[in-house]
Write a protein that holds these residues in place. Structure first.
Motif, PDB file in Angstrom:
ATOM      1  N   ALA A   1       0.824  -1.214   0.000  1.00  0.00           N
ATOM      2  CA  ALA A   1       0.000   0.000   0.000  1.00  0.00           C
ATOM      3  C   ALA A   1       0.851   1.253   0.000  1.00  0.00           C
ATOM      4  O   ALA A   1       2.034   1.208   0.314  1.00  0.00           O
ATOM      5  N   LYS A   2       0.195   2.378  -0.309  1.00  0.00           N
ATOM      6  CA  LYS A   2       0.790   3.662   0.027  1.00  0.00           C
ATOM      7  C   LYS A   2       0.783   3.700   1.555  1.00  0.00           C
ATOM      8  O   LYS A   2      -0.220   3.328   2.169  1.00  0.00           O
ATOM      9  N   PRO A   3       1.855   4.145   2.197  1.00  0.00           N
ATOM     10  CA  PRO A   3       1.889   4.121   3.668  1.00  0.00           C
ATOM     11  C   PRO A   3       1.088   5.263   4.301  1.00  0.00           C
ATOM     12  O   PRO A   3       1.592   6.055   5.086  1.00  0.00           O
ATOM     13  N   ILE A   4      -0.174   5.336   3.918  1.00  0.00           N
ATOM     14  CA  ILE A   4      -1.101   6.352   4.409  1.00  0.00           C
ATOM     15  C   ILE A   4      -2.312   5.618   4.967  1.00  0.00           C
ATOM     16  O   ILE A   4      -2.965   4.858   4.245  1.00  0.00           O
ATOM     17  N   ILE A   5      -2.616   5.831   6.238  1.00  0.00           N
ATOM     18  CA  ILE A   5      -3.779   5.195   6.853  1.00  0.00           C
ATOM     19  C   ILE A   5      -5.035   5.920   6.381  1.00  0.00           C
ATOM     20  O   ILE A   5      -5.129   7.145   6.482  1.00  0.00           O
ATOM     21  N   ASP A   6      -5.980   5.164   5.852  1.00  0.00           N
ATOM     22  CA  ASP A   6      -7.267   5.725   5.438  1.00  0.00           C
ATOM     23  C   ASP A   6      -8.318   5.327   6.462  1.00  0.00           C
ATOM     24  O   ASP A   6      -8.450   4.147   6.813  1.00  0.00           O
ATOM     25  N   ILE A   7      -9.047   6.335   6.916  1.00  0.00           N
ATOM     26  CA  ILE A   7     -10.105   6.139   7.905  1.00  0.00           C
ATOM     27  C   ILE A   7     -11.366   6.794   7.375  1.00  0.00           C
ATOM     28  O   ILE A   7     -11.320   7.871   6.784  1.00  0.00           O
ATOM     29  N   VAL A   8     -12.493   6.143   7.596  1.00  0.00           N
ATOM     30  CA  VAL A   8     -13.774   6.757   7.273  1.00  0.00           C
ATOM     31  C   VAL A   8     -14.550   6.910   8.579  1.00  0.00           C
ATOM     32  O   VAL A   8     -14.569   6.013   9.416  1.00  0.00           O
ATOM     33  N   VAL A   9     -15.155   8.092   8.730  1.00  0.00           N
ATOM     34  CA  VAL A   9     -15.982   8.397   9.897  1.00  0.00           C
ATOM     35  C   VAL A   9     -17.392   8.707   9.408  1.00  0.00           C
ATOM     36  O   VAL A   9     -17.567   9.491   8.472  1.00  0.00           O
ATOM     37  N   GLY A  10     -18.369   8.071  10.025  1.00  0.00           N
ATOM     38  CA  GLY A  10     -19.758   8.366   9.726  1.00  0.00           C
ATOM     39  C   GLY A  10     -20.209   9.572  10.534  1.00  0.00           C
ATOM     40  O   GLY A  10     -20.286   9.511  11.759  1.00  0.00           O
ATOM     41  N   ILE A  11     -20.451  10.667   9.834  1.00  0.00           N
ATOM     42  CA  ILE A  11     -20.920  11.932  10.420  1.00  0.00           C
ATOM     43  C   ILE A  11     -22.323  12.170   9.863  1.00  0.00           C
ATOM     44  O   ILE A  11     -22.512  12.079   8.646  1.00  0.00           O
ATOM     45  N   ASP A  12     -23.283  12.477  10.706  1.00  0.00           N
ATOM     46  CA  ASP A  12     -24.656  12.624  10.219  1.00  0.00           C
ATOM     47  C   ASP A  12     -24.768  13.548   9.004  1.00  0.00           C
ATOM     48  O   ASP A  12     -25.432  13.202   8.038  1.00  0.00           O
TER      49      ASP A  12
END
Length: 186
Positions: free
Chosen positions: A67-78
């Motif tokens: 991978a690209k050494p970048i952490i991908d995070i998704v946050v559920g925001i209303d």
């Protein structure tokens, strides 16, 4: 399959505009889940109940995948479009807004040592669900994981007008893998 990107499209949603990019792919690093957990805990502390869900996505979330050494995070925001409800707290913690589009904000933190892309979508948004279906399929299928790694290594050899064009070039393989997962948008 998404519509073809253009510099004009990207400049309309990228806060800092189109930037030439050379993509660096590295072998899987077992510290990536630890980095994710640390950032997820930080996000829970910053956002509290506003973070309806927090998930590790992207290639760093798949054991064994380069991978690209970048952490991908998704946050559920209303409502990601209601920036005053959450962005000031993220910006105060050092997050920098990179993408603004309807129902989606992408922020960055941790450069250069431990970069993180933070995607904010409504909790049940189709893109959030697609990220999770793709991640789960890559975790479940060695063949799909290997195919995806192959295309990433191949594409990383090129120079890109913007990293989004690299992402777009992966789309045919991503679509195949989502098809293997039985992905449907409805």
């Amino acid at each position: 399959m998404p519509e073809a990107l253009s510099d004009d499209d990207l400049n309309a949603k990228l806060v800092h505009g189109v930037r030439p990019a050379k993509v660096t792919i590295v072998e899987y690093d077992p510290s990536w889940p630890v980095r994710y957990e640390r950032r997820a805990a930080e996000l829970r502390a910053i956002l509290g109940e506003r973070a309806r869900r927090i998930e590790h996505i992207g290639s760093t979330s798949v054991p064994g995948l380069a991978a690209k050494p970048i952490i991908d995070i998704v946050v559920g925001i209303d409502d990601p479009d209601d920036e005053q409800a959450y962005l000031p707290d993220l910006e105060a913690a050092g997050y920098d807004v990179r993408v603004k589009e309807p129902e989606h904000r992408c922020l960055r933190i941790g450069e250069p040592d431990e970069p993180v892309n933070l995607h904010c979508y409504p909790p049940e948004h189709v893109e959030l669900r697609r990220y999770l279906a793709f991640r789960d399929q890559l975790r479940a299928s060695d063949a799909d994981r290997d195919r995806y790694a192959e295309i990433k290594w191949e594409l990383a050899e090129r120079e890109w007008r913007d990293v989004n064009y690299y992402a777009e070039a992966k789309w045919p393989v991503i679509a195949e893998i989502l098809d293997h997962a039985g992905w449907r948008e409805d």
